[in-house]
Write an enzyme that holds these catalytic residues in place. Structure first.
Site, PDB file in Angstrom:
ATOM      1  N   ARG A  73      73.649 -52.823  -9.357  1.00  0.00           N
ATOM      2  CA  ARG A  73      74.612 -52.019 -10.124  1.00  0.00           C
ATOM      3  C   ARG A  73      75.984 -52.679 -10.170  1.00  0.00           C
ATOM      4  NH1 ARG A  73      71.780 -46.747 -11.201  1.00  0.00           N
ATOM      5  NH2 ARG A  73      69.766 -47.673 -10.838  1.00  0.00           N
ATOM      6  N   GLU A  76      78.945 -44.364  -8.369  1.00  0.00           N
ATOM      7  CA  GLU A  76      78.553 -45.345  -9.373  1.00  0.00           C
ATOM      8  C   GLU A  76      79.314 -45.046 -10.660  1.00  0.00           C
ATOM      9  OE1 GLU A  76      74.490 -45.348 -10.859  1.00  0.00           O
ATOM     10  OE2 GLU A  76      74.817 -47.418 -11.412  1.00  0.00           O
ATOM     11  N   SER A  93      72.737 -40.981 -11.786  1.00  0.00           N
ATOM     12  CA  SER A  93      73.108 -41.128 -10.371  1.00  0.00           C
ATOM     13  C   SER A  93      74.628 -41.156 -10.250  1.00  0.00           C
ATOM     14  CB  SER A  93      72.591 -42.450  -9.807  1.00  0.00           C
ATOM     15  OG  SER A  93      71.214 -42.534  -9.951  1.00  0.00           O
TER      16      SER A  93
HETATM   17  N1  EPU Z   1      65.054 -38.070  -2.261  1.00  0.00           N
HETATM   18  C1  EPU Z   1      65.335 -36.980  -1.475  1.00  0.00           C
HETATM   19  N2  EPU Z   1      65.518 -35.780  -2.100  1.00  0.00           N
HETATM   20  C2  EPU Z   1      65.421 -35.627  -3.441  1.00  0.00           C
HETATM   21  C3  EPU Z   1      65.173 -36.752  -4.257  1.00  0.00           C
HETATM   22  C4  EPU Z   1      64.996 -37.979  -3.640  1.00  0.00           C
HETATM   23  O1  EPU Z   1      65.399 -37.066  -0.251  1.00  0.00           O
HETATM   24  O2  EPU Z   1      65.608 -34.501  -3.915  1.00  0.00           O
HETATM   25  C5  EPU Z   1      64.819 -39.367  -1.596  1.00  0.00           C
HETATM   26  C6  EPU Z   1      63.329 -39.621  -1.458  1.00  0.00           C
HETATM   27  O3  EPU Z   1      63.098 -40.213  -0.207  1.00  0.00           O
HETATM   28  C7  EPU Z   1      63.025 -40.600  -2.556  1.00  0.00           C
HETATM   29  C8  EPU Z   1      64.320 -41.393  -2.575  1.00  0.00           C
HETATM   30  O4  EPU Z   1      65.356 -40.431  -2.360  1.00  0.00           O
HETATM   31  O5  EPU Z   1      61.927 -41.418  -2.253  1.00  0.00           O
HETATM   32  C9  EPU Z   1      64.563 -42.160  -3.843  1.00  0.00           C
HETATM   33  O6  EPU Z   1      64.594 -41.242  -4.938  1.00  0.00           O
HETATM   34  P1  EPU Z   1      64.334 -41.753  -6.422  1.00  0.00           P
HETATM   35  O7  EPU Z   1      63.057 -42.479  -6.463  1.00  0.00           O
HETATM   36  O8  EPU Z   1      64.512 -40.593  -7.327  1.00  0.00           O
HETATM   37  O9  EPU Z   1      65.438 -42.861  -6.666  1.00  0.00           O
HETATM   38  P2  EPU Z   1      66.980 -42.978  -6.273  1.00  0.00           P
HETATM   39  O10 EPU Z   1      67.113 -44.081  -5.287  1.00  0.00           O
HETATM   40  O11 EPU Z   1      67.522 -41.658  -5.902  1.00  0.00           O
HETATM   41  C10 EPU Z   1      67.440 -44.823  -8.077  1.00  0.00           C
HETATM   42  C11 EPU Z   1      68.419 -45.051  -9.185  1.00  0.00           C
HETATM   43  C12 EPU Z   1      68.031 -44.213 -10.396  1.00  0.00           C
HETATM   44  C13 EPU Z   1      66.636 -44.635 -10.846  1.00  0.00           C
HETATM   45  C14 EPU Z   1      65.657 -44.410  -9.677  1.00  0.00           C
HETATM   46  C15 EPU Z   1      64.269 -44.915  -9.984  1.00  0.00           C
HETATM   47  C16 EPU Z   1      70.476 -45.609  -8.014  1.00  0.00           C
HETATM   48  C17 EPU Z   1      71.876 -45.187  -7.696  1.00  0.00           C
HETATM   49  N3  EPU Z   1      69.756 -44.736  -8.723  1.00  0.00           N
HETATM   50  O12 EPU Z   1      67.575 -43.456  -7.681  1.00  0.00           O
HETATM   51  O13 EPU Z   1      68.955 -44.489 -11.445  1.00  0.00           O
HETATM   52  O14 EPU Z   1      66.201 -43.896 -11.971  1.00  0.00           O
HETATM   53  O15 EPU Z   1      66.132 -45.142  -8.512  1.00  0.00           O
HETATM   54  O16 EPU Z   1      64.238 -46.303  -9.907  1.00  0.00           O
HETATM   55  O17 EPU Z   1      70.075 -46.695  -7.636  1.00  0.00           O
HETATM   56  C18 EPU Z   1      70.827 -43.791 -12.726  1.00  0.00           C
HETATM   57  O18 EPU Z   1      71.321 -44.879 -12.514  1.00  0.00           O
HETATM   58  O19 EPU Z   1      71.443 -42.931 -13.382  1.00  0.00           O
HETATM   59  C19 EPU Z   1      69.519 -43.461 -12.162  1.00  0.00           C
HETATM   60  C20 EPU Z   1      68.961 -42.279 -12.353  1.00  0.00           C
END
Ligand code: EPU
Length: 344
Positions: free
Chosen positions: A167, A338, A242
């Site tokens: 990012r 972000e 995010s």
């Molecule tokens: N999780 C929780 N509670 C929740 C949701 C998630 O504890 O309610 C934990 C879980 O352990 C889950 C982990 O967070 O496995 C990761 O969640 P998720 O797969 O939804 O991904 P993220 O790391 O929260 C990132 C990007 C997203 C992108 C997803 C999928 C960043 C800041 N965000 O989110 O990007 O869609 O991975 O690759 O890196 C965006 O940039 O707007 C965005 C949505």
């Protein structure tokens, strides 16, 4: 060419914050932009700050913008070279990112299908290095065309000079506020190899497609489906995806946290660093689904802050600050937004 004065930005930021810009300028060619920059030099408004926006899917306006907002309407896609397995496309910065992804998947140009459904425009993909489901924009970016907002001079820089990271790019650091991105060149593959490194995507595809051969369109469909389950549609509930980046912490701190929370999710970065999902940290602090006035924490993905209706930038900013304080107090970790906070 399109110049507007005292113009509402409510349709130009996905949080749906109703602030106004002194001047709003949209251009459809590089020449229109360079002419505008030249005119500005002799205008009484010449010392006003300039801000180039995309679709506004990563912005939080804290007040009216006392300056000039620029927005690209360059939307064309040109094939600039093509070989048996590879194609290079030059794409206008004002094209909607997802329209570009749709065009590529339909034509069998592969590499960005995992980035389906992301709000924003092509120019912002190069600035933010958008990423999702195991892929980052920088995996396919080859070069970026720029215009210097002070001098109007054109410049072409290679991917290496964009200094891409998670990012992150030179446009968020050394070049911040200095250039407009006018075109981005992407190198895409005409041979499809699905990237199923993101577990939830792989499980979904394994179950649904079993032995059938996957196409880029299948991946696009499944990614959009996954996103729809977790992320709010900004047309219905204002948000900027995010709100925070996932923090990278020292292994020592992570080990301490793991002692108390055996189930803490993580991704190893290197021997000394671990990335922890900010969503998990925020949920552990009890914020998931909570509202503070018109600002809220989305109940399906707490990494997303939402405008429940009528929020001003400060409402969202205050909620973000409270979340950061809780996460710091409980885990000793600093979350970094972000989203760009815009104050003028
Ligand atoms: N999780 C929780 N509670 C929740 C949701 C998630 O504890 O309610 C934990 C879980 O352990 C889950 C982990 O967070 O496995 C990761 O969640 P998720 O797969 O939804 O991904 P993220 O790391 O929260 C990132 C990007 C997203 C992108 C997803 C999928 C960043 C800041 N965000 O989110 O990007 O869609 O991975 O690759 O890196 C965006 O940039 O707007 C965005 C949505």
């Amino acid at each position: 060419m399109n110049t507007k004065y005292n113009y509402s930005l409510v349709k130009h930021n996905t949080f749906g914050i109703d602030v106004a810009a002194d001047i709003f300028f949209e251009y459809s060619s590089v020449e229109e932009l360079t002419d505008f920059i030249a005119e500005m030099k002799h205008s009484p408004e010449k010392n006003k700050p300039m801000l180039h926006i995309g679709e506004g899917s990563n912005l939080l306006f804290l007040n009216d913008f006392k300056g000039v907002i620029l927005h690209s309407q360059i939307k064309n896609i040109q094939r600039i070279s093509e070989r048996k397995n590879v194609i290079v496309l030059r794409v206008g910065s004002g094209l909607k990112w997802d329209d570009f992804v749709a065009y590529c998947t339909l034509n069998g140009f592969c590499g960005i299908e995992n980035l389906s459904g992301i709000p924003g425009e092509v120019g912002a993909s190069a600035v933010q290095n958008i990423g999702a489901y195991g892929v980052e924009a920088s995996d396919t970016i080859l070069r970026v065309e720029l215009v210097d907002l002070q001098t109007g001079k054109k410049r072409l820089i290679s991917k290496k000079d964009c200094q891409y990271g998670y990012r992150d790019s030179i446009f968020k650091n050394e070049f911040k506020g200095r250039y407009a991105v006018t075109y981005v060149h992407y190198k895409l593959s005409k041979k499809f190899t699905p990237n199923l490194s993101y577990k939830a995507l792989k499980s979904m595809v394994d179950v649904k497609y079993e032995r059938r051969q996957l196409s880029p369109t299948d991946i696009r469909k499944e990614v959009i489906h996954l996103r729809d389950q977790k992320l709010p549609d900004p047309n219905i509930l204002g948000n900027a995806g995010s709100f925070f980046m996932n923090p990278v912490v020292e292994k020592q701190l992570f080990d301490q946290i793991q002692k108390d929370y055996a189930q803490v999710p993580f991704y190893e970065i290197d021997e000394e660093h671990v990335k922890i999902p900010a969503a998990w940290l925020i949920e552990q602090c009890g914020w998931k689904g909570k509202n503070v006035g018109p600002a809220g924490v989305y109940d399906k993905q707490p990494l997303v802050l939402v405008n429940c209706g009528g929020a001003v930038g400060q409402d969202i900013a205050k909620l973000a600050e409270s979340i950061c304080q809780s996460v710091h107090a409980k885990f000793g970790i600093d979350l970094h937004p972000e989203v760009n906070f815009i104050a003028s």
